[in-house]
Design an enzyme around this catalytic site. Structure first.
Site, PDB file in Angstrom:
ATOM      1  N   TRP A 110       0.833  -1.219   0.000  1.00 61.15           N
ATOM      2  CA  TRP A 110       0.000   0.000   0.000  1.00 61.15           C
ATOM      3  C   TRP A 110       0.855   1.251   0.000  1.00 61.15           C
ATOM      4  CZ3 TRP A 110      -4.332  -0.344  -2.164  1.00 61.15           C
ATOM      5  CH2 TRP A 110      -5.112  -1.495  -2.034  1.00 61.15           C
ATOM      6  N   ASP A 119      -2.069   6.703   6.376  1.00 60.99           N
ATOM      7  CA  ASP A 119      -3.089   5.855   5.767  1.00 60.99           C
ATOM      8  C   ASP A 119      -3.448   4.796   6.810  1.00 60.99           C
ATOM      9  OD1 ASP A 119      -4.632   4.022   4.411  1.00 60.99           O
ATOM     10  OD2 ASP A 119      -3.172   3.620   2.811  1.00 60.99           O
ATOM     11  N   LYS A 150     -12.706  -1.744   5.684  1.00 56.52           N
ATOM     12  CA  LYS A 150     -12.008  -2.717   6.522  1.00 56.52           C
ATOM     13  C   LYS A 150     -12.497  -2.626   7.970  1.00 56.52           C
ATOM     14  CE  LYS A 150      -8.881  -2.863   2.968  1.00 56.52           C
ATOM     15  NZ  LYS A 150      -8.160  -1.920   2.133  1.00 56.52           N
TER      16      LYS A 150
HETATM   17  C1  LIG Z   1      -7.523  -1.304   1.185  1.00 56.15           C
HETATM   18  C2  LIG Z   1      -6.464  -0.303   1.377  1.00 56.15           C
HETATM   19  C3  LIG Z   1      -6.319   0.804   0.526  1.00 56.15           C
HETATM   20  C4  LIG Z   1      -7.187   0.999  -0.704  1.00 56.15           C
HETATM   21  O1  LIG Z   1      -8.476   1.336  -0.346  1.00 56.15           O
HETATM   22  P1  LIG Z   1      -9.572   1.643  -1.467  1.00 56.15           P
HETATM   23  O2  LIG Z   1     -10.663   2.241  -0.627  1.00 56.15           O
HETATM   24  O3  LIG Z   1      -9.941   0.343  -2.093  1.00 56.15           O
HETATM   25  O4  LIG Z   1      -9.004   2.592  -2.444  1.00 56.15           O
HETATM   26  C5  LIG Z   1      -5.332   1.716   0.806  1.00 56.15           C
HETATM   27  N1  LIG Z   1      -4.511   1.559   1.861  1.00 56.15           N
HETATM   28  C6  LIG Z   1      -4.606   0.513   2.691  1.00 56.15           C
HETATM   29  C7  LIG Z   1      -3.672   0.396   3.841  1.00 56.15           C
HETATM   30  C8  LIG Z   1      -5.588  -0.452   2.485  1.00 56.15           C
HETATM   31  O5  LIG Z   1      -5.697  -1.495   3.313  1.00 56.15           O
END
Ligand SMILES: *Cc1c(COP(=O)(O)O)cnc(C)c1O
Length: 362
Positions: A103, A173, A197
């Site tokens: 990521w 993030d 998530k």
């Molecule tokens: C799933 C995830 C993303 C991407 O998320 P989207 O909403 O599908 O764009 C980005 N960073 C992390 C750490 C993730 O787990």
């Protein structure tokens, strides 16, 4: 009786059963308005209240200090990868990234399209099995910000401590670990998370940002990609993802009813230690991917002796009612995602299935 699987999906992921039931109750008629929440204007008093309530609930649960705005945006966390450098990386500045895996790498890729970037630290040499040491962190004079990925959903490494960046804005993030444990939000200039998530369904991305970041956003940025558009509009500049925000609200209420974020952490530690123990006490039959200190509370990654055995594990787990234990296609192996909504009983069942599988195949 509804039959619910042991859901270890990485994302979209498990939602609390209580939340689903409440949403089901309110699906056709929301709080006496004669229709569902999806069928009313986002300018209605009911939605404005939901928008406000969800912000204040998050502020309360996550202890967000004054001076921050919470936004509900679309486009996923992936759109944030581009919006962050567009809004905050100016000519003559460098954006710093901590490279911790899949990521982080995607975030870096987008920033490179916009301006100067640099890797402040990386764990690539260790195959992303740890979080790099950031104690001697050196950021240049023209640092726009430092970006970290607090939990690498695919690799399974999670930050233990957040770096001290002084006056340089720290951006995190937290898509896969927001609200899994208390965080000192004041260390961050901005935190963002796709909801699917640990917060709710897909369709909404939560952005928490310090208001002083919004001064002098470059003029050439399109309206929808500017944070100041959404702060001024209180996330109502255009039609927001009403149903997703509603679901996030229900998940936040559920967290509050279950003791708040500190209680989530306690439960997550109990849940994951069951599975990490099953790994550590297997005499090498199961092998954790990440160095113990950096093992994630949300995504447990592990391997077995060979891919044949891993395939058998996944297949048999499915026959026993487990879902989502196959590792990400880019890295292989096995992964159990143990987000807040995954019940303790599911982790207990997995630990005992692992012991049983070892008995039959070890
Ligand atoms: C799933 C995830 C993303 C991407 O998320 P989207 O909403 O599908 O764009 C980005 N960073 C992390 C750490 C993730 O787990």
């Amino acid at each position: 009786m509804t039959k619910r699987a042991y859901n270890f999906n990485a994302g979209p992921a498990a939602l609390p059963l209580e939340v689903l039931r409440r949403a089901q109750e309110e699906f056709v008629e929301y709080q006496g308005i004669g229709m569902s929440i999806m069928e009313i204007s986002h300018r209605s008093a009911q939605y404005e209240k939901l928008n406000e309530d969800t912000q204040s609930l998050l502020k309360e649960l996550f202890s967000i200090p004054d001076g921050y705005k919470t936004l509900f945006l679309q486009g996923g966390a992936s759109t944030q990868f581009a919006m962050i450098p567009m809004n905050f990386l100016k000519a003559g500045q460098t954006a710093y990234y901590v490279h911790t895996g899949a990521w982080a790498s995607k975030a870096i890729k987008e920033a490179k399209l916009i301006g100067e970037t640099a890797i402040a630290a990386s764990s690539e040499a260790d195959n992303f099995t740890r979080i790099p040491d950031l104690s001697g962190l050196q950021l240049g004079d023209h640092a726009a910000y430092l970006h970290i990925t607090s939990n690498e959903t695919i690799g399974g490494a999670q930050f233990v401590q957040y770096p001290d960046t002084g006056s340089v804005p720290l951006i995190g993030d937290m898509s896969s670990d927001i609200l899994c444990r208390p965080v000192d939000v004041s260390k961050f200039a901005m935190i963002y998370a796709g909801a699917q998530k640990n917060l709710g369904p897909s369709g909404v991305t939560v952005v928490i940002l310090r208001e002083d970041l919004l001064q002098d956003t470059p003029k050439g940025i399109p309206t929808m990609l500017r944070y100041d558009t959404h702060t001024k509009g209180n996330s109502l500049y255009n039609t927001p993802p009403v149903y997703s925000v509603y679901m996030v609200n229900l998940v936040l209420q559920w967290i509050k009813e279950n003791g708040g974020v500190a209680a989530m952490e306690k439960r997550n530690r109990e849940k994951t230690s069951l599975i990490y123990q099953a790994i550590d006490q297997s005499g090498g039959f199961y092998r954790g991917v990440v160095q113990p200190e950096y093992r994630s509370l949300m995504n447990i990654t592990f391997r077995m002796e060979n891919e044949e055995l891993e395939k058998k594990f996944v297949k048999e787990s499915e026959q026993h009612g487990f879902v989502g234990l196959k590792g990400h296609r880019d890295v292989g192996g096995l992964r159990a995602s143990t987000y807040n909504a995954v019940p303790f009983e599911a982790c207990e069942a997995l630990a005992s299935f692992m012991a049983d599988f070892q008995k039959r195949n070890g």
